[in-house]
Structures are given as structure tokens and as C-alpha cells.
Motif scaffolding. Sequence first.
Motif, short mmCIF file in Angstrom:
data_model
loop_
_atom_site.label_atom_id
_atom_site.label_comp_id
_atom_site.label_asym_id
_atom_site.label_seq_id
_atom_site.Cartn_x
_atom_site.Cartn_y
_atom_site.Cartn_z
N THR A 177 38.02 54.50 25.26
CA THR A 177 38.10 53.24 26.00
C THR A 177 38.90 53.48 27.27
OG1 THR A 177 38.10 52.03 23.91
CG2 THR A 177 38.86 50.82 25.85
N LEU A 178 38.45 52.88 28.37
CA LEU A 178 39.22 52.95 29.62
C LEU A 178 39.57 51.53 30.06
CD1 LEU A 178 37.24 55.56 31.79
CD2 LEU A 178 39.27 55.98 30.39
N ILE A 179 40.82 51.34 30.42
CA ILE A 179 41.21 50.09 31.09
C ILE A 179 40.81 50.26 32.56
CG2 ILE A 179 43.11 48.56 31.71
CD1 ILE A 179 44.77 49.87 29.47
N VAL A 180 40.13 49.27 33.12
CA VAL A 180 39.70 49.36 34.52
C VAL A 180 40.45 48.30 35.33
CG1 VAL A 180 37.77 49.26 36.14
CG2 VAL A 180 37.40 50.14 33.81
N THR A 181 41.13 48.76 36.37
CA THR A 181 41.86 47.83 37.25
C THR A 181 41.63 48.20 38.71
OG1 THR A 181 43.84 49.21 37.25
CG2 THR A 181 43.75 47.47 35.59
N MET A 182 41.93 47.23 39.59
CA MET A 182 42.01 47.49 41.02
C MET A 182 43.37 46.95 41.46
SD MET A 182 38.45 46.90 43.07
CE MET A 182 38.59 45.14 43.17
N GLY A 183 44.10 47.72 42.26
CA GLY A 183 45.38 47.23 42.77
C GLY A 183 46.55 47.61 41.88
N SER A 184 47.67 46.89 42.10
CA SER A 184 48.96 47.32 41.57
C SER A 184 49.03 47.32 40.04
CB SER A 184 50.08 46.44 42.13
OG SER A 184 49.91 45.11 41.70
N PHE A 192 53.24 40.02 47.24
CA PHE A 192 54.54 40.04 46.55
C PHE A 192 54.74 41.28 45.69
CE2 PHE A 192 54.24 35.46 47.49
CZ PHE A 192 55.35 35.39 48.29
N THR A 193 53.81 41.51 44.72
CA THR A 193 53.99 42.65 43.81
C THR A 193 54.18 43.93 44.62
OG1 THR A 193 52.33 41.51 42.50
CG2 THR A 193 53.02 43.68 41.72
N LEU A 194 53.44 44.05 45.73
CA LEU A 194 53.66 45.19 46.63
C LEU A 194 54.32 44.72 47.93
CD1 LEU A 194 50.42 47.35 46.24
CD2 LEU A 194 52.57 47.54 45.01
N SER A 195 53.76 43.69 48.54
CA SER A 195 54.20 43.33 49.90
C SER A 195 55.71 43.13 50.00
CB SER A 195 53.47 42.07 50.37
OG SER A 195 53.87 40.94 49.63
#
Lengths: 102, 400
Positions: free
Chosen positions: B263-270, B170-173
Motif C-alpha cells: 500500500t502507498l499513501i499518496v499525497t501532494m504538498g507538505s 501557513f504550514t510552509l509559508s
Amino acid sequence: MAMQGYKLPNEVPWNDIELGAIVTEPGSASFKRTGDWRTEHPVVNKEDCIKCGICWLHCPDAAIIPQDDGYFEPDLYHCKGCGICAAVCPKKCITMEQEVEQ
Amino acid sequence: MSKRVVLEASHAVAEAVKMADVDVVAAYPITPQTHIPERLAEMVADGELEAAYIPVESEHSAMSCVLGSASVGARSFTTTAAQGLELMHEAVYIASSHRYPIVMAICNRALSAPISIWCDHSDAMSCRDVGWISVFCQNNQEAFDMTAWAFRVGEDPEVMFPVMVNLDGFTLSHVTEPLILPDQADIDRYLPKYNYRLALHPDNPTSHGGFGLPDVYTEVKYAQEVALRDSMPVLDKGWKEFENIFGRGYKAIETYRAEGAETLIVTMGSLGETAKMVVDGMREKGVAVGHLNIRLWRPFPFAAFREAVKGIKSLAVLDRAISFGGPGGPVASELKAALYDVDDRPKVMSFVGGLGGREVDNPVFEYMVNRTIEVAASGSDLLFEPLEVRGLEQGSGVRG
């Protein structure tokens, strides 16, 4: 066995295995010795054998080999000793004998 | 000529598959992936794409079909999500073990139960150890680009692994965004004709899927493991060449405003897109924060990750899945393992949020950053902290 130039899987180092462990030598399964899985082996009594070939038909591993004289003998390189040949023999002339440590 | 178009990520993936001139598509529609097979079926029916489209009866059949088509050297594509991925699971392992460069788009969706059609990464995490190359996308352009890249690197004779392209459901698809569709001639230049040396053919007989006794299985698996790790330089080269031709560069680990960050925010994806906005806002307020995007999940880019966090004091890691009864968020625990032997390693703070489509918006990221800075100074005995759970006091969570 016709194994010239062919390495059995247990002789191949990890970095010599074909991509995806795909087999490129047709029929190479026959090179694998399965006879050492056996605890008993069939012994044919030719005096009672009528050469009917029922053992040959039933062997699940194609390990009963027709001989030139019409009799049948087990191929002990492959025979796993399941005993089906002895069970189906109408003359009860195949007996399963215990393997002994060589 | 490349052209600027407006597409949802599902249709961007379908365009990439078409431009890759795929030979076989086998897929079963499942929300939120439906638009990918729908669009590809339309392309085949309309004669836009000359390929076999196999409308299978299940996802297990979808993966089984592409295993078959890949075994004869056909460029093969499938796509699924959540329960569909679980249903095809056992066949997914076979693709990587046989080293078939199948490409699969996964529109990430939460696993049942309760039934949820919305995004999280529990489906992708169930495929962590299947031996595929696995990448995550942040936007629709990346959904196109990673799909083209997936064919390019998967089929490289030095790689020969299937690739899963993860895009958030949804967020991307289903979200429409502008993106650039490249020129077909450039795609053809980037993606050479695929020639599979071991393709099943009567003239050159081979056996695929043989029996592996204990005397050979370990060696086969070790070879597979080494090959997946050794694919890293080719994966990087695939992105470098992509940049040379199309002008958009990618890396396994990407950082944003990491210079001077503590500090780094780490994410995977959208959610990386939201995190970058939060970084901009917090930087204006004087918080030394940046962002780290994990693009490549498998093989995990250990060296690039360790290099990227050098000198960083703390990591605020967002996981969109729970490892039930385990060491915390699956991504965070991976990063902890990657850093265990590193001196002066950053404190890793594991947050779990965005489950089953729950929004993770700017204030949530700001909370994560502030909380991580606090914990890095004071310490914490939490394995992970779930975000915004009704009835749970903020700052509490799961202990080991």
C-alpha cells in the motif's frame, strides 16, 4: 492582396503555428478574406454620387477605397456588408444588393 | 559559498526570486502569501534586488502586469493565494496560451465560503486546467529549489510555459525551518540569461493576443497541449541538472520505502512529510506501506506514476479539495483515470481531508492505510471517504 509567401491561418498545420500563436507578419489581418461573411454588398450609383467621402469615413473596416477618379468603391475582399455606407450616404446613392450563390 | 540559514518558506521563495535576478515583480498581498511580496518589496526598496516592483491594486492587475512584462522578455514573478488566484483566473489562461514563462508562487489556501485563511488545495485545483506547469513543495528547502527550477525550465526554449509553485499556506509559508541557500554563482550557472525570441520590440514587430477564428483555434490549442506534454523530458533534465550543481535531486513522482510495500499513501504538498513518518512507524509494526509524493501535477507524469505503482496492491490517496458532485477527490480521480487501462492495477481509495487547515496527523494517516487495506480486500462502493467529519460514522462517505 499582397500575400506572397504568407500562409493564412487556415492553411497552417498545427505544428507550424508560431509559439503562443504570436503573429510575426505585421498587418497580416488584411490577408484574411472577410468578404465571404457578407449577405449583401454595396453598389454605388456614380450618377448621383457627389464624391463627398462620407461612406469612406464611416466604413468600420476601411473597405471603401478612394479611386483615382474621385469616386469610392467597396473592397469586396474585406467588405462584410454591414450597410453603414448606404445608411450614411447623404445622396442615398449606395444600395445594398443581395449576394447570390455563384 | 552556499550557507545554511533559517527561513520561513515565504522568505525562501523571495530569496530564490532575488537570486534569479528577476526583472519585474507585480503582486497584491493576500494571506497567507503576504510575506513573499513584502520581502520582495523590501529587497527592491533596499537596493538588494534591481527590479521593477509594481504594487498593483488587485490580483487581476498583478497577472495582467506580468503578462505585459513577459511580452517584452522580462523575467517576471507574481504570487497569490485562494481568492486572489480566483480573481486573476481569466488572465492565468492567457499566460500559458501566450507561452510566457512567468513564475507564480501560490501559498495554497482554502476558497471561501466560509472564509478560511488556512491551507487546502481548492485554489490549486481550480487551476488544474489552465495550462501551466504546476509543482507542489513538501518543505521550505523545496520552496526555494522549486522556485529556482521554475525559472530554469519555464524559460527553456523547448518549454516556454509559465510555472506555478504550490506551497501549503501557513504550514510552509509561515513556518521557519533550516535550509541551504546556494551560492549566487551556482544559481547563475543553473539559470542562464533569458532571451525571448518573440519579445515585443519596434525593430521586430509582433502581435501578441491575436484573434483566433474557428479555422485556427483548434490547431493552436492542440499545439499548446502537445508542447506541455512534450516539456516532460526538459522538466526532468532541470531537476537532474539541479542535483548535479546543488546535490539535491527531485523527480516528478517520488516514492519512499516503496520496496516491498503493498500500500502507498499518496499525497501532494507538505503532508508528505507527515506521511513518511507514519510509514516509518507502521513499517516497524510490520505493515507493508510506503509513500508516493506527486511533485509534478501538470503536466501529469503518467508514465512515471504507472511505473512507480507497479506491483502495488492499493493506494490511499489524500485529497485536500472536493470536486463537488464529481468523481471523488480530484487527485484520486486523476490516478484512477491513469490506471484504468492498466492490468493488475492497484485499488485506489479516495480520502478527502485537511480542508480549510484541518490537521491531518499520524492517527488519521494510520486510519487511511488500515482502511485502504480493508477496502482493497472487501471492496467499497464509495466514491470517496471524507476524514473525521463530526456526526459521520467512520467508513461511510459519498456514493455515486
